[in-house]
Scaffold this active site. Structure first.
Site, PDB file in Angstrom:
ATOM      1  N   ASP A  64       0.802  -1.228   0.000  1.00  0.00           N
ATOM      2  CA  ASP A  64       0.000   0.000   0.000  1.00  0.00           C
ATOM      3  C   ASP A  64       0.836   1.279   0.000  1.00  0.00           C
ATOM      4  O   ASP A  64       0.354   2.340  -0.348  1.00  0.00           O
ATOM      5  CB  ASP A  64      -0.956   0.012   1.205  1.00  0.00           C
ATOM      6  N   HIS A  65       2.097   1.171   0.385  1.00  0.00           N
ATOM      7  CA  HIS A  65       2.921   2.385   0.497  1.00  0.00           C
ATOM      8  C   HIS A  65       3.631   2.717  -0.817  1.00  0.00           C
ATOM      9  O   HIS A  65       3.464   3.784  -1.378  1.00  0.00           O
ATOM     10  CB  HIS A  65       3.977   2.211   1.593  1.00  0.00           C
ATOM     11  N   ASP A 119       4.000  -0.923  11.308  1.00  0.00           N
ATOM     12  CA  ASP A 119       3.530   0.394  10.921  1.00  0.00           C
ATOM     13  C   ASP A 119       2.918   1.032  12.162  1.00  0.00           C
ATOM     14  O   ASP A 119       2.160   0.389  12.888  1.00  0.00           O
ATOM     15  CB  ASP A 119       2.477   0.299   9.816  1.00  0.00           C
ATOM     16  N   ARG A 379      -0.312  13.034   9.947  1.00  0.00           N
ATOM     17  CA  ARG A 379       0.994  13.633  10.238  1.00  0.00           C
ATOM     18  C   ARG A 379       1.233  14.828   9.334  1.00  0.00           C
ATOM     19  O   ARG A 379       0.952  14.762   8.145  1.00  0.00           O
ATOM     20  CB  ARG A 379       2.130  12.617  10.012  1.00  0.00           C
ATOM     21  N   SER A 535       6.968   7.354  12.868  1.00  0.00           N
ATOM     22  CA  SER A 535       6.849   6.058  12.198  1.00  0.00           C
ATOM     23  C   SER A 535       7.541   4.917  12.946  1.00  0.00           C
ATOM     24  O   SER A 535       8.393   5.132  13.805  1.00  0.00           O
ATOM     25  CB  SER A 535       7.478   6.221  10.816  1.00  0.00           C
ATOM     26  N   ARG A 537       9.349   2.830  11.213  1.00  0.00           N
ATOM     27  CA  ARG A 537      10.371   2.359  10.272  1.00  0.00           C
ATOM     28  C   ARG A 537      11.688   2.034  10.973  1.00  0.00           C
ATOM     29  O   ARG A 537      12.308   2.903  11.594  1.00  0.00           O
ATOM     30  CB  ARG A 537      10.572   3.390   9.148  1.00  0.00           C
TER      31      ARG A 537
END
Ligand code: MIC
Ligand code: SF4
Length: 644
Positions: A64-65, A119, A379, A535, A537
């Protein structure tokens, strides 16, 4: 003594530790999710663990990203993830099927279960009574392998909702109000639990908007009870069997309490550049706008989209405004098409985007220079939109759509009477874009397909006994993971290539950081409070690891990033006396000796600033397991050493 809902679910899943706030607990994980931007790394890590098939009840990988395929890299990652899924027992949600959190809520989440996702907005699942937590990819990999997930036992904040939202005031305004009161640091170490008679007035998608953006509070997660509204939602998704009623005990004891009277809320907006910089629309005034983006995992449900279509119907987007809309899932998009609402949006001049993260992660739709953009996202960190001086305001879909028509910030309450928007009794169900894993006996014949951009993750070495290194970077408060490891259309395709993506590490703060860090060989980063917010990440830890960062000394950390640093074997330290932050400059030489003995149990360590000739104290707020992990040089080494 009664338990809160969060405590009940945590207790049921407790594997180790005591449920005392501040202490480390280990919990069993029922479900996992990944998305593609963090997923490639997570699956490389999973492969390295050598577990043939996931041990969770359900694991789903979403694409999806990184859906903008302007080179081979993203498509290669999609293919890699798809083949890993087939082989290892993971469901694969193909590109086009929608944003992970939206689809997971619709099709897979279950009240009372635990979910971790690579996520930070995984807490969306709290909208149906799950304990859903954002984590680093490595933690998700371990959970897929059947390993325990460790967190600091959180405090529980009760948010008592009273009253009922006024027409055109939205769930987004509820979470913006919570952010206004608690700030982006206010949720650290806490679970936000919603209760009160106001809960029954909110639909599941509205609850999910609120739990989703609880991530911006820094909270471990947020949760709503699972009640008749939840049952109706799951029934409409043809999943009534997944329903369990869940709520807090009447005599539950909370660590903190706040009350929000929904009837008193007004339309709000988070102003640049922080989600807690919240003002009322009246306070901001008649601001001229350039762009409106509607979508993201916070506000892309069918309910949101139906409201937007109603507002746009028969009108035209203001000539000075670009409006883009990304419905959250194939289910939402398909149902909008079937009922004609999509046509209303198209007719008004909306630019319809695919069901994916899109502009939220800087994948297109960057605003013009200095452009003012209203977004229904979660964000608005500086530069995240792809335009460095873009001015991003976070608002509800109602406010966004009303403003797209007028060209100025517009209070949606000026739209007149609001019709009753209701969820359908039955959603259109078609899971044809979710590929199930192959049966166990066919697993061996599945070939994992790797592209040339997929490089192994950096290996960390066991910790040395001494760190004598320069401070390669000094930064201020509220540094986000978008500062540490920026995203956007140009950089995201490099998520599977740590050496390459490291070239952009901290580039928004200091373009020379990458070269300087490499030249220094090993170094230390110094920062302010709430370091690493945003995030999940793990690239924000893996890139520094690759660049030789041995320790990070800050005033305070955000939860997921601190866990990611430990997983990477980088030592997270906090100043015992915050004033010492001011006494250190970039390129000062910092020295810590006897580290092996100290890391075992010391809670305070002396660091010598060799350049300036003084000592200062830093705190090590780590569990025994985390100490062992750091000694081993990170989670993967630790898992290999201990088999745990
Ligand atoms: C985000 O909203 O920042 C992301 C992109 O979804 C991240 C994950 C990532 O960096 O891939 C998140 O929130 O965890
Ligand atoms: Fe995607 Fe944006 Fe949600 Fe992150 S916050 S998962 S980028 S939609």
């Amino acid at each position: 003594m009664g338990l809160t809902l969060a405590q009940k679910i945590l207790k049921e899943h407790l594997v180790s530790g005591e449920m005392v706030p501040g202490k480390e607990i280990g919990i069993k994980i029922d479900q996992t999710l990944t998305q593609d931007a963090t997923g490639t790394m997570a699956y490389l890590e999973f492969e390295a663990m050598g577990v043939p098939r996931v041990k969770t009840e359900k694991s789903v990988a979403y694409i999806d990203h990184n859906t903008l395929q302007s080179g081979f890299e993203n498509a290669d990652d999609h293919r890699f993830i798809g083949s890993v899924c087939k082989k290892h027992g993971i469901y694969f949600s193909r590109p086009g099927n929608g944003i992970c959190h939206q689809v997971h809520l619709e099709r897979f989440g279950k009240p009372g279960k635990t979910l971790i996702g690579s996520d930070s907005h995984t807490p969306t699942g709290g909208g149906i009574g799950m304990i859903a937590i954002g984590a680093g990819g490595m933690d998700v990999a371990v959970a897929m392998g059947g390993g325990t997930y460790y967190i600091t036992c959180p405090k529980i904040v009760k948010v008592e909702l009273t009253g009922k939202l006024s027409p055109w005031v939205a769930a987004k305004d509820v979470i913006l109000e919570v952010l206004r009161r608690l700030t982006v640091k206010g949720g650290v170490g806490k679970i936000i639990e919603y209760t009160g008679e106001g809960v029954t007035t909110l639909s599941v998608p509205e609850r999910a908007t609120i739990t989703n953006m609880g991530a911006e509070l820094g909270a471990t997660t947020s949760i709503f009870p699972s009640d008749e509204t939840t049952r109706e939602f799951l029934k409409a998704q043809e999943r009534e069997a997944d329903f369990t009623p869940l709520s807090a005990d009447p005599d539950a004891v909370y660590d903190e309490e706040i009350t929000i009277n929904l009837s008193e809320l007004v339309p709000l907006a988070a102003c640049p550049h922080s989600p807690d910089n919240v003002k009322s629309v009246a306070e901001i005034g008649n601001m001229k706008i350039d762009q409106v983006c509607i979508g993201s995992c916070t506000n892309s449900s069918l309910l949101d989209m139906l409201k937007v279509a109603y507002i746009l119907k028969g009108k035209t987007v203001h000539p000075d405004v670009s409006l883009s809309i990304a419905p959250g899932s194939k289910q939402v998009l398909n149902m909008l098409a079937a009922c004609g609402a999509l046509s209303d949006m198209i007719d008004a001049g909306a630019r319809i985007l695919e069901s994916a993260c899109g502009p939220c992660i800087g994948m297109g739709q960057s605003p013009n220079s200095g452009g003012i953009s209203l977004r229904t996202f979660n964000r608005n960190f500086e530069g995240r939109s792809g335009t460095k001086d873009g001015q991003i305001y976070l608002v509800s879909p109602e406010l966004a759509a009303a403003s797209a028509l007028t060209g100025v910030l517009t209070d949606p309450r000026t739209l007149g009477d609001m019709p009753k928007f209701e969820l359908p009794e039955v959603f259109t169900i078609n899971d044809n874009m979710v590929v199930p894993p192959v049966p166990e006996e066919e697993m061996d014949s599945v070939e994992v397909l790797r592209g040339p951009n997929i490089k192994p993750f950096p290996v960390s070495e066991a910790m040395a006994d001494e760190i004598d290194a320069k401070c390669s970077l000094k930064v201020g408060d509220n540094i986000t993971t978008d500062h540490i490891m920026p995203a956007g259309a140009k950089i995201l395709p490099l998520r599977s290539n740590i050496p390459k993506i490291s070239e952009y590490c901290f580039a928004v703060c200091d373009e020379k950081f990458h070269d300087r860090a490499l030249e220094l060989g090993k170094s230390i980063i110094v920062g302010g409070s709430n370091y690493g917010q945003g995030s999940s990440r793990e690239h924000a830890a893996l890139a520094p690891l690759y660049l030789g960062i041995k320790a990070v000394i800050v005033k305070s950390f955000a939860r997921i990033h601190m866990a990611n640093l430990i997983n990477a074997g980088i030592i997270p330290m906090t100043f015992a006396n915050e004033a010492d932050y001011d006494r250190i400059d970039q390129l000062d030489e910092l020295k810590i000796t006897n580290l092996k003995a100290l890391i075992a149990d010391a809670t305070e360590i002396t660091v010598t600033n060799v350049t300036k000739g003084f000592d200062f104290t830093v705190k090590l707020d780590l569990s025994e397991r985390q100490r062992d992990m750091i000694k081993a040089g990170g989670l993967l080494n630790y898992t290999k050493e201990t088999g745990k």
